[in-house]
Structures are given as structure tokens and as C-alpha cells.
Design a protein around this motif. Structure first.
Motif, PDB file in Angstrom:
ATOM      1  N   ALA A 144     -52.327 -33.322  39.785  1.00 46.95           N
ATOM      2  CA  ALA A 144     -53.377 -32.668  40.241  1.00 46.95           C
ATOM      3  C   ALA A 144     -53.062 -32.068  41.696  1.00 46.95           C
ATOM      4  CB  ALA A 144     -54.548 -33.652  40.372  1.00 46.95           C
ATOM      5  N   GLY A 145     -52.084 -32.743  42.251  1.00 48.28           N
ATOM      6  CA  GLY A 145     -51.750 -32.434  43.781  1.00 48.28           C
ATOM      7  C   GLY A 145     -50.953 -31.022  43.751  1.00 48.28           C
ATOM      8  N   VAL A 146     -50.435 -30.543  42.626  1.00 46.22           N
ATOM      9  CA  VAL A 146     -49.897 -29.185  42.843  1.00 46.22           C
ATOM     10  C   VAL A 146     -50.831 -28.224  43.558  1.00 46.22           C
ATOM     11  CG1 VAL A 146     -47.899 -29.705  41.141  1.00 46.22           C
ATOM     12  CG2 VAL A 146     -49.899 -28.332  40.471  1.00 46.22           C
ATOM     13  N   ARG A 147     -52.011 -28.245  43.000  1.00 46.37           N
ATOM     14  CA  ARG A 147     -53.131 -27.232  43.323  1.00 46.37           C
ATOM     15  C   ARG A 147     -52.935 -27.002  45.055  1.00 46.37           C
ATOM     16  NH1 ARG A 147     -59.061 -29.735  42.419  1.00 46.37           N
ATOM     17  NH2 ARG A 147     -58.047 -30.525  40.720  1.00 46.37           N
ATOM     18  N   GLU A 148     -52.566 -27.871  45.577  1.00 46.44           N
ATOM     19  CA  GLU A 148     -52.337 -27.818  47.177  1.00 46.44           C
ATOM     20  C   GLU A 148     -51.033 -26.863  47.381  1.00 46.44           C
ATOM     21  OE1 GLU A 148     -52.674 -31.710  49.227  1.00 46.44           O
ATOM     22  OE2 GLU A 148     -54.064 -32.348  47.726  1.00 46.44           O
ATOM     23  N   TYR A 149     -50.287 -26.571  46.628  1.00 49.85           N
ATOM     24  CA  TYR A 149     -49.071 -25.773  46.833  1.00 49.85           C
ATOM     25  C   TYR A 149     -49.094 -24.766  45.861  1.00 49.85           C
ATOM     26  CZ  TYR A 149     -48.028 -30.171  49.019  1.00 49.85           C
ATOM     27  OH  TYR A 149     -48.067 -31.342  49.823  1.00 49.85           O
ATOM     28  N   PRO A 150     -49.712 -23.817  46.258  1.00 44.03           N
ATOM     29  CA  PRO A 150     -49.962 -22.516  45.100  1.00 44.03           C
ATOM     30  C   PRO A 150     -48.582 -22.134  44.498  1.00 44.03           C
ATOM     31  CG  PRO A 150     -51.548 -22.286  46.773  1.00 44.03           C
ATOM     32  CD  PRO A 150     -50.572 -23.154  47.290  1.00 44.03           C
ATOM     33  N   ALA A 151     -47.657 -21.910  45.363  1.00 44.44           N
ATOM     34  CA  ALA A 151     -46.318 -21.520  44.563  1.00 44.44           C
ATOM     35  C   ALA A 151     -45.700 -22.419  43.524  1.00 44.44           C
ATOM     36  CB  ALA A 151     -45.312 -21.491  45.790  1.00 44.44           C
ATOM     37  N   THR A 178     -54.957 -27.985  37.666  1.00 47.46           N
ATOM     38  CA  THR A 178     -53.776 -27.688  38.543  1.00 47.46           C
ATOM     39  C   THR A 178     -54.067 -26.476  39.458  1.00 47.46           C
ATOM     40  OG1 THR A 178     -52.806 -26.577  36.709  1.00 47.46           O
ATOM     41  CG2 THR A 178     -51.913 -28.874  37.272  1.00 47.46           C
ATOM     42  N   THR A 179     -54.839 -25.422  38.909  1.00 49.03           N
ATOM     43  CA  THR A 179     -55.157 -24.244  39.624  1.00 49.03           C
ATOM     44  C   THR A 179     -56.449 -24.366  40.454  1.00 49.03           C
ATOM     45  OG1 THR A 179     -56.567 -23.422  37.868  1.00 49.03           O
ATOM     46  CG2 THR A 179     -54.433 -22.812  37.810  1.00 49.03           C
ATOM     47  N   GLY A 180     -56.846 -25.610  40.665  1.00 46.32           N
ATOM     48  CA  GLY A 180     -58.304 -26.063  41.252  1.00 46.32           C
ATOM     49  C   GLY A 180     -59.621 -25.358  41.113  1.00 46.32           C
ATOM     50  N   LYS A 181     -59.642 -24.849  39.625  1.00 45.39           N
ATOM     51  CA  LYS A 181     -61.011 -24.107  39.018  1.00 45.39           C
ATOM     52  C   LYS A 181     -61.845 -25.581  38.985  1.00 45.39           C
ATOM     53  CE  LYS A 181     -58.736 -20.299  37.236  1.00 45.39           C
ATOM     54  NZ  LYS A 181     -58.306 -19.757  36.139  1.00 45.39           N
ATOM     55  N   THR A 182     -61.633 -26.833  38.945  1.00 46.26           N
ATOM     56  CA  THR A 182     -62.474 -27.929  38.957  1.00 46.26           C
ATOM     57  C   THR A 182     -61.995 -28.857  39.904  1.00 46.26           C
ATOM     58  OG1 THR A 182     -63.544 -29.444  37.529  1.00 46.26           O
ATOM     59  CG2 THR A 182     -61.269 -28.993  37.016  1.00 46.26           C
ATOM     60  N   GLU A 183     -62.831 -29.427  40.635  1.00 46.58           N
ATOM     61  CA  GLU A 183     -62.786 -30.685  41.512  1.00 46.58           C
ATOM     62  C   GLU A 183     -62.725 -32.070  40.504  1.00 46.58           C
ATOM     63  OE1 GLU A 183     -61.498 -30.588  44.251  1.00 46.58           O
ATOM     64  OE2 GLU A 183     -61.250 -28.822  44.045  1.00 46.58           O
ATOM     65  N   ASP A 184     -63.806 -31.797  39.662  1.00 40.40           N
ATOM     66  CA  ASP A 184     -63.959 -32.997  38.588  1.00 40.40           C
ATOM     67  C   ASP A 184     -62.815 -33.177  37.638  1.00 40.40           C
ATOM     68  OD1 ASP A 184     -66.535 -33.318  39.871  1.00 40.40           O
ATOM     69  OD2 ASP A 184     -67.443 -31.901  38.355  1.00 40.40           O
ATOM     70  N   ILE A 185     -62.037 -34.204  37.839  1.00 43.96           N
ATOM     71  CA  ILE A 185     -60.899 -34.371  37.001  1.00 43.96           C
ATOM     72  C   ILE A 185     -61.371 -35.790  36.157  1.00 43.96           C
ATOM     73  CG2 ILE A 185     -58.682 -35.309  36.700  1.00 43.96           C
ATOM     74  CD1 ILE A 185     -58.149 -34.107  39.387  1.00 43.96           C
ATOM     75  N   ASN A 186     -61.406 -35.429  34.707  1.00 41.57           N
ATOM     76  CA  ASN A 186     -61.942 -36.638  33.798  1.00 41.57           C
ATOM     77  C   ASN A 186     -60.481 -37.252  33.712  1.00 41.57           C
ATOM     78  OD1 ASN A 186     -62.282 -38.159  31.828  1.00 41.57           O
ATOM     79  ND2 ASN A 186     -63.847 -36.663  30.618  1.00 41.57           N
ATOM     80  N   LEU A 197     -56.662 -29.734  25.877  1.00 43.28           N
ATOM     81  CA  LEU A 197     -55.839 -30.416  27.157  1.00 43.28           C
ATOM     82  C   LEU A 197     -55.278 -29.436  27.864  1.00 43.28           C
ATOM     83  CD1 LEU A 197     -54.947 -33.055  28.120  1.00 43.28           C
ATOM     84  CD2 LEU A 197     -53.052 -33.192  26.577  1.00 43.28           C
ATOM     85  N   PHE A 198     -54.570 -28.471  27.219  1.00 40.42           N
ATOM     86  CA  PHE A 198     -54.082 -27.294  27.991  1.00 40.42           C
ATOM     87  C   PHE A 198     -55.031 -26.649  29.024  1.00 40.42           C
ATOM     88  CE2 PHE A 198     -54.055 -22.303  28.132  1.00 40.42           C
ATOM     89  CZ  PHE A 198     -53.235 -22.183  28.895  1.00 40.42           C
ATOM     90  N   LYS A 199     -56.276 -26.555  28.591  1.00 40.87           N
ATOM     91  CA  LYS A 199     -57.352 -25.735  29.356  1.00 40.87           C
ATOM     92  C   LYS A 199     -57.845 -26.627  30.538  1.00 40.87           C
ATOM     93  CE  LYS A 199     -59.034 -22.827  25.768  1.00 40.87           C
ATOM     94  NZ  LYS A 199     -59.773 -22.572  24.776  1.00 40.87           N
ATOM     95  N   GLN A 200     -57.901 -28.017  30.391  1.00 44.22           N
ATOM     96  CA  GLN A 200     -58.207 -28.970  31.054  1.00 44.22           C
ATOM     97  C   GLN A 200     -57.342 -29.117  32.307  1.00 44.22           C
ATOM     98  OE1 GLN A 200     -58.631 -32.240  28.670  1.00 44.22           O
ATOM     99  NE2 GLN A 200     -60.732 -32.429  28.578  1.00 44.22           N
ATOM    100  N   PHE A 201     -55.807 -29.195  31.799  1.00 45.24           N
ATOM    101  CA  PHE A 201     -54.686 -29.235  32.676  1.00 45.24           C
ATOM    102  C   PHE A 201     -54.610 -28.091  33.852  1.00 45.24           C
ATOM    103  CE2 PHE A 201     -50.235 -28.594  33.912  1.00 45.24           C
ATOM    104  CZ  PHE A 201     -50.103 -29.583  34.495  1.00 45.24           C
TER     105      PHE A 201
END
Length: 151
Positions: free
Chosen positions: A118-125, A99-107, A91-95
Motif C-alpha cells: 500500500a505504501g507505493v501510493r506515496e511514490y507515484p513513480a 496502490t493508486t490511492g483510489k481508496t483509503e479503505d483497505i480491506n 483481487l487485481f481491482k482491489q490491489f
């Protein structure tokens, strides 16, 4: 999908920030790790009680931080109870990927309520705010005792 998540994101963040779940010192914890985000000033101590069967029986935290950090750790402590160490690590790896945007496919089934972050990926800080608790969990699962820093 992300438009609905954005509204839910705000609602969940506010709720968990105002009323954090599992906000307490756990005396019977057998894992304890501190986490710190120097960029934002978030600080937390994560407490886990893991049974001989490697199942997380209880999880709690203490500390202070921004709304995203507090909501993330609050959600995390709710969700990981009852998971095995391996399931929590997955779960840590999926999360982290979400959040880092390494995948667009969110199960959404696998990630559950955590999808609202998931929205935090738009705000890197803000990614470090959301992932601090999770990096601290990762260290606790590996039974590491050194404090975790997002830097």
C-alpha cells in the motif's frame, strides 16, 4: 496502521526480491503474457495454468526488475493459486485501487499480504513497478496475448 505496514513493507520487499517465489518457466502453462515497464526497465513473463473449472492451478514468472516489481509478482503468484479467474480479477481491482490511492479503505482481510505494498501510493513513480505484474495478470485472465506495457 500505516507505520506498522511501512516496516513490514521493507521486510517483505527485501525477502521476496532476494528469494522470489515461483520464479521459473512453466512448460505446462496455458496462458503466457509478457509485461514491460519502460520507465524502470522491469520485464516479466507471467505463466498461468488454468483448469477447465477456471481455477488457477499454478502461476510462475521469469524476468528481471527492481525490488518492488519482483516482490509484487512474487507475492501475486503465491496468492492467486487456487483462486478462480473471477476472484483473481477482483483481487487485481482491489490491489490497483489500493496502490493508486483510489481508496483509503483497505480491506486487510481481502487483500492479505498485499497490504504491505500500500505504501507505493506515496511514490507515484513506483506504482507502475508494483502494478506491472497485476496488469499482466489481467491480460492473462482475459486470454490476451499482446505484451503489456505500463506506458
Amino acid at each position: 496502521m500505516f507505520e506498522d505496514l511501512r516496516d513490514l513493507y521493507q521486510e517483505v520487499i527485501f525477502d521476496h526480491n532476494r528469494n522470489p517465489r515461483n520464479f521459473r518457466i512453466m512448460e505446462e502453462a496455458n496462458r503466457r503474457v509478457d509485461g514491460f515497464n519502460p520507465l524502470c526497465g522491469d520485464k516479466l513473463t507471467l505463466f498461468l495454468k488454468i483448469g477447465d473449472d477456471r481455477v488457477i492451478q499454478d502461476a510462475s514468472f521469469q524476468g528481471s526488475g527492481c525490488a518492488i516489481s519482483t516482490a509484487s509478482v512474487s507475492l501475486m503468484t503465491e496468492i492467486i493459486k487456487g483462486l478462480t479467474e473471477d476472484e483473481a480479477e477482483a483481487l487485481f481491482k482491489q490491489f490497483h485501487e489500493m496502490t493508486t490511492g483510489k481508496t483509503e479503505d483497505i480491506n486487510l482481510e481481502a487483500i492479505g499480504k498485499l497490504a504491505v505494498l500500500a505504501g507505493v501510493r506515496e511514490y507515484p513513480a513506483r506504482v507502475k513497478c508494483a502494478t506491472l505484474a497485476w496488469h499482466t495478470l489481467d491480460a492473462a485472465l482475459k486470454n490476451e496475448r499482446e505484451a503489456v506495457s505500463t506506458e
